[in-house]
Enzyme design. Sequence first.
Site, PDB file in Angstrom:
ATOM      1  N   ARG A   1      -8.631  -0.603   8.325  1.00 23.06           N
ATOM      2  CA  ARG A   1      -9.559   0.455   7.927  1.00 23.06           C
ATOM      3  C   ARG A   1      -9.913   1.346   9.110  1.00 23.06           C
ATOM      4  O   ARG A   1     -11.086   1.487   9.457  1.00 23.06           O
ATOM      5  CB  ARG A   1     -10.819  -0.201   7.398  1.00 23.06           C
ATOM      6  CG  ARG A   1     -11.532   0.613   6.353  1.00 23.06           C
ATOM      7  CD  ARG A   1     -12.605  -0.221   5.714  1.00 23.06           C
ATOM      8  NE  ARG A   1     -13.201   0.460   4.594  1.00 23.06           N
ATOM      9  CZ  ARG A   1     -13.732  -0.162   3.553  1.00 23.06           C
ATOM     10  NH1 ARG A   1     -13.706  -1.457   3.479  1.00 23.06           N
ATOM     11  NH2 ARG A   1     -14.278   0.517   2.576  1.00 23.06           N
ATOM     12  N   CYS A   2      -8.902   1.937   9.751  1.00 27.47           N
ATOM     13  CA  CYS A   2      -9.197   2.569  11.029  1.00 27.47           C
ATOM     14  C   CYS A   2      -8.576   3.951  11.201  1.00 27.47           C
ATOM     15  O   CYS A   2      -8.692   4.545  12.267  1.00 27.47           O
ATOM     16  CB  CYS A   2      -8.707   1.684  12.155  1.00 27.47           C
ATOM     17  SG  CYS A   2      -6.931   1.500  12.117  1.00 27.47           S
TER      18      CYS A   2
ATOM     19  N   GLU B   1     -12.547   4.932   5.381  1.00 33.13           N
ATOM     20  CA  GLU B   1     -12.512   4.318   6.706  1.00 33.13           C
ATOM     21  C   GLU B   1     -13.696   4.711   7.575  1.00 33.13           C
ATOM     22  O   GLU B   1     -13.933   4.088   8.605  1.00 33.13           O
ATOM     23  CB  GLU B   1     -11.193   4.672   7.370  1.00 33.13           C
ATOM     24  CG  GLU B   1     -10.051   4.453   6.368  1.00 33.13           C
ATOM     25  CD  GLU B   1      -8.773   3.936   6.949  1.00 33.13           C
ATOM     26  OE1 GLU B   1      -8.426   4.403   8.024  1.00 33.13           O
ATOM     27  OE2 GLU B   1      -8.148   3.074   6.319  1.00 33.13           O
TER      28      GLU B   1
ATOM     29  N   GLN C   1       0.827  -1.205   0.000  1.00 31.64           N
ATOM     30  CA  GLN C   1       0.000   0.000   0.000  1.00 31.64           C
ATOM     31  C   GLN C   1       0.864   1.259   0.000  1.00 31.64           C
ATOM     32  O   GLN C   1       0.354   2.354  -0.138  1.00 31.64           O
ATOM     33  CB  GLN C   1      -0.907   0.013   1.244  1.00 31.64           C
ATOM     34  CG  GLN C   1      -1.958  -1.083   1.242  1.00 31.64           C
ATOM     35  CD  GLN C   1      -2.791  -1.111   2.511  1.00 31.64           C
ATOM     36  OE1 GLN C   1      -2.914  -2.139   3.141  1.00 31.64           O
ATOM     37  NE2 GLN C   1      -3.387   0.007   2.894  1.00 31.64           N
TER      38      GLN C   1
END
Lengths: 170, 783
Positions: B367-368, B737, B220
């Site tokens: 995803r935070c 997110e 990523q």
Amino acid sequence: MRITVTVNGREYESEVEPRTLLVYYLREHLELKGAHVGCDTTNCGACTVLLNGKPVKSCTVLAVQANGQQVMTVEGLEQDGVLHPVQQSFWEEHGLQCGYCTPGMLMSAYSLLEKKQDLTEEEIRKGISGNICRCTGYVNIVKAIQSAGRQMAEKKQLEQNQSEVIGSGN
Amino acid sequence: MAINQTEHRPMGKSIKRKEDPRFIRGEGRYIDDISLPGMLYMNIVRSPYAHAKIVSIDTTAAMEVPGVHLIITGEDLAKMNLAWMPTLAGDVQMVLATGKVMFQYQEVAVVVAESREVAMDAAQLVAVEYEALPALVDPFRAMQPDAPVLREDREQKNNHIFHWQVGDKDDTEEMFKSAEVVVKQDVRFQRVHPSPLEPCGCIADFNKTTGKLTWYVTSQAPHAHRTVLAMVSGLPEHMIHVISPDIGGGFGNKVPVYPGYVCAIVASLQLGRPVKWIETRTENIASTGFARDYHMTAEIAANKDGIVQALRVKTLADHGAFDAAADPSKFPAGLFNIVTGSYDFKQAFVEVDGVYTNKAPGGVAYRCSFRVTEAAYLIERTMDVLAQKLNIDAADLRFRNFIKKEQFPYPSPLGWTYDSGDYEQTLKLALDKIGYAELRKEQAEKRARGEYMGIGISTFTEIVGAGPSHTFDIMGIKMFDSAEIRVHPTGKAIVRLGVRHQGQGHETTFAQIVAEELGLSAADILVEEGDTDTAPYGLGTYASRSTPTAGGAAALCARRIREKAKKIAAHLLEVSEDDVEWDGSAFNVKGLPGKSVTMDKVALAAYTNLPEGMEPGLEATYYYDPPNLTFPHGAYICVVDIDNGTGAVKVRRFLAVDDCGTVINPMIVEGQIHGGLTEGFGIAFMQDIPYDEDGNCLAPNWMDYLVPTALETPHWETDRTVTPSPHHPIGAKGVGESPNVGSPQAFVNAVVDALSPLGVTHIDMPIYPWKVWEILRKNGVTE
């Protein structure tokens, strides 16, 4: 071991180890990379292909079990440069994000729609419950499959009408 | 249904995705799809123990297997000074174990062989003799002064990693002393794992002749990985080419650098051949970046009308064997100090302590937005505890305490300046749309009949777009991001960015941003990411940062192009530059309708017919350093029905109203929300990675670590409000997110609300049916 497998209508003859899984046979012997490996435990369905018309998880089938059989993969959906309605609908309805589950999901959806085009949301959700998608949350996948079903039903109707016209001409 | 990519003025339209044609044909190219001539395969020998001394490693039998080329152990790496590597959090981590192992499934040795299968067979013949040590699993026990010290490599002889505190302790305490009402709640956010459908993997390809290393990796953050690799390996950075191909989902799991990557590179350096390593699902769950694992206690001081005054939070963070969290350097607990949420607290004080245990290392991912999920869950859960104590409706309590629209830009007591928001509007829309008043009426009727139905609300504030260089860096590298645009003579353009998408649709949305700015269509623009030899430097895609950072860079880069284009347009229109104006589609001569020139004509002129003395070409690069973070927000409402006999929770409805500022592509935004809600649903009801007392990981596969299928996933409803970010070039805030940050507490609040007549004030996630069933049984609802 020597095996002969028909994949997407083409016959392949290959030498494989007895332990070779169908998914690796497709990916590494035939260079058909559409089926993916996601979990190793038959949970995720990213490797789904059709074996004699029935969806199977190709990580849980040996290549030798496909000897003499018919296999269909995501690469076989498009015909003569025309996307299958299920492919087109996934695109139109945003039924994919990272794309990793998509080939397996398309094969499960195709198999469902071959049997019945007018599927309820519940039937679709049950039908694709062996295919995990981590990105889309399934809402748009359900929409895409319903939309593909409508297109397939219309096409079927059209073909039926045409054959009736031809029939009445005789 | 999506519209065509040839549409002009594409901003805000649901343009069909440009990346999809390859994916729907099975022609995406993910890491395991890449095969290089002469490629070898690597398999990792992992520890069956959570904590054990390594007595000996015997590789003789494994080396004798035909087709085995190389076996590497920790001792081999130690000779190269590579047995340990730095983590993104400033700690160090074992690449291959030396001396002892620290968690179950830890990397102990690697085998490189001709095929996947031979590597696997030979790995089983590597004989490792262990002497088991007691495992330290409970983080509270690990913090005790007499606890055995796990990390003997550190100077500090205890298991404490860091203490982090923010806010005014004394003021907060004063407010608590004089408060009319105080509520206190212990809240656990369990250990979970992002589990993207595609596990991690790489191919290292070192060319001994050219000295160049090409590293294909599911990354990523390819640029950051290249820099880290250059620092660790000593290879010159320009001789490392990182290619991040199509990624089958990331959710933060593909941000850290893993030991398998380093080993594959070492093997390729030694052998001069490409070495592929693809992990299994078990390896992915049991050894790579997990998420959460926070033990939190929150206290709210309020008056008897429920107006909140102060917030106090104490947290113990279990980081496992190494602190391999990928947080910005100044933030060991990420952006957890967003924990005052959407409410106008006068004062707050937050403490977080990090601790080592014998568990897999990591933290943060899934995803935070850097620990924002934990913060949002904690405050939204505790606000409901306050509402319940004061017998005030959960929605009403939120309206009483919201930061008001006119308070923005709002300085929070924990140090952030919220850019914009309209929390009242968003919650009002959600309440109207779901029919809140009727649902409460229905609930009252059902309660009278002994039926348990619940309504859960979450009105969360996100914090994304890391980040401004004055505050944000990872290993010293500032967290700006970049874009490069090349407009070719025929008016078609290539855009390259420093971020790397994993399904978010950048090839479409970034094309839309640039097309809008240049008067082109998305079809005229090719977006490329993930190749460090071609793309400008950037910190990558995670924490919802792509649109706030690279999105800003793309827009400003396009405007830089437009500045030059305007000069060329003036030349073509034979007027002075001051007489030219841009109308979104073309350059016009002021006051002369019909006299105009479009971007494709300008592009051609940039290579064929330039004003005297102008540098040819139409290209630009822009490095965008955002002035602030962005603060998306949302109001989520969940309605559940509980089966009295089994304790099963049925999510009847779930509505997510999001405000992510300017929307680039509504279809993609909605898709992002659907996906994040499904992850939040999994976390709330299904997911946990428990360890037994010996440190055995009890959910190392998808039979025990559950991911939602279509069957149990609810049907998601969405809507939105739009409060643009005042400082972002196009007003966008980022959205990926939000649904994971905003949803877990909506589910839990709904279940607690349903069971509140039984005196229930809190249930820890995941809410398995048996937990609810036990509550029902204890209260005589079922037998």
